[in-house]
Write a protein that holds these residues in place. Sequence first.
Motif, PDB file in Angstrom:
ATOM      1  N   ARG A  40       0.827  -1.215   0.000  1.00 40.06           N
ATOM      2  CA  ARG A  40       0.000   0.000   0.000  1.00 40.06           C
ATOM      3  C   ARG A  40       0.858   1.262   0.000  1.00 40.06           C
ATOM      4  O   ARG A  40       0.519   2.249  -0.622  1.00 40.06           O
ATOM      5  N   ARG A  42       3.881   1.435  -1.283  1.00 42.26           N
ATOM      6  CA  ARG A  42       4.573   1.454  -2.576  1.00 42.26           C
ATOM      7  C   ARG A  42       3.659   1.769  -3.757  1.00 42.26           C
ATOM      8  O   ARG A  42       4.120   2.272  -4.775  1.00 42.26           O
ATOM      9  N   ASP A  44       0.859   3.793  -4.714  1.00 45.34           N
ATOM     10  CA  ASP A  44       0.496   5.102  -5.266  1.00 45.34           C
ATOM     11  C   ASP A  44      -0.616   4.996  -6.319  1.00 45.34           C
ATOM     12  O   ASP A  44      -0.508   5.527  -7.419  1.00 45.34           O
ATOM     13  N   CYS A  45      -1.681   4.283  -5.976  1.00 49.22           N
ATOM     14  CA  CYS A  45      -2.821   4.131  -6.882  1.00 49.22           C
ATOM     15  C   CYS A  45      -4.079   3.848  -6.071  1.00 49.22           C
ATOM     16  O   CYS A  45      -4.013   3.608  -4.866  1.00 49.22           O
ATOM     17  N   LYS A  49      -3.316   6.506  -3.165  1.00 52.72           N
ATOM     18  CA  LYS A  49      -2.579   7.500  -3.956  1.00 52.72           C
ATOM     19  C   LYS A  49      -1.643   8.379  -3.132  1.00 52.72           C
ATOM     20  O   LYS A  49      -0.567   8.699  -3.569  1.00 52.72           O
ATOM     21  N   ASP A  50      -2.068   8.810  -1.986  1.00 48.09           N
ATOM     22  CA  ASP A  50      -1.244   9.724  -1.199  1.00 48.09           C
ATOM     23  C   ASP A  50      -0.674   9.100   0.064  1.00 48.09           C
ATOM     24  O   ASP A  50      -0.309   9.797   1.002  1.00 48.09           O
ATOM     25  N   ARG A  52       2.308   7.641   1.823  1.00 46.66           N
ATOM     26  CA  ARG A  52       3.752   7.678   1.625  1.00 46.66           C
ATOM     27  C   ARG A  52       4.550   7.078   2.773  1.00 46.66           C
ATOM     28  O   ARG A  52       5.765   6.974   2.693  1.00 46.66           O
ATOM     29  N   GLN A  60      -4.788   4.992   7.967  1.00 43.95           N
ATOM     30  CA  GLN A  60      -5.598   5.543   6.888  1.00 43.95           C
ATOM     31  C   GLN A  60      -7.083   5.436   7.237  1.00 43.95           C
ATOM     32  O   GLN A  60      -7.560   4.405   7.697  1.00 43.95           O
ATOM     33  N   CYS A 138      -0.655   0.209 -10.682  1.00 42.52           N
ATOM     34  CA  CYS A 138      -0.212   0.332  -9.286  1.00 42.52           C
ATOM     35  C   CYS A 138       1.270   0.078  -9.099  1.00 42.52           C
ATOM     36  O   CYS A 138       1.868   0.498  -8.120  1.00 42.52           O
ATOM     37  N   TYR A 139       1.888  -0.650 -10.032  1.00 48.21           N
ATOM     38  CA  TYR A 139       3.300  -1.000  -9.859  1.00 48.21           C
ATOM     39  C   TYR A 139       4.062  -0.742 -11.132  1.00 48.21           C
ATOM     40  O   TYR A 139       3.603  -0.788 -12.204  1.00 48.21           O
TER      41      TYR A 139
END
Length: 139
Positions: A40, A42, A44-45, A49-50, A52, A60, A138-139
């Motif tokens: 999750r 890694r 960024d989709c 998305k945000d 980090r 989350q 996503c990757y």
Amino acid sequence: MAVIPYNWKEVELLARLIRAEAEGDGKLGMLLAGNVGVNRVRADCLDFKDIRSLQQMIFQSPGGFEATQKSYFYQPARQIDIELAKRVINGERFVPATRSLWFYNPFDATCRAQWFGQWNTGRYKSHCFYAPTEAEGCY
């Protein structure tokens, strides 16, 4: 070498999370839950998305882990939990969670083919794992 940035507090948080989410599935089950968490950070989709950091991923809301709402999550991490957390932070991946971003306990013998539009990648003991398609980027 770590595949995501982290600090000691986040190692402990991930260790507590994987224990709270999957201790009943043994060490491999906990590693699989850890894979989902690291994935999750890694990815960024989609819903992530945000995201980090491990702390952002763990807490989350909405879309985070149910375990953070239970008292069991707030127990101190054991040494074995920390060792397992470090393994997934350092990039070890395990099937069926290699690319999975979600898992859940269906409380029965079968996993759905899809869960919220994501495809089942397999089951380990009490958890079903789901990963995005390559088309989702996503990757």
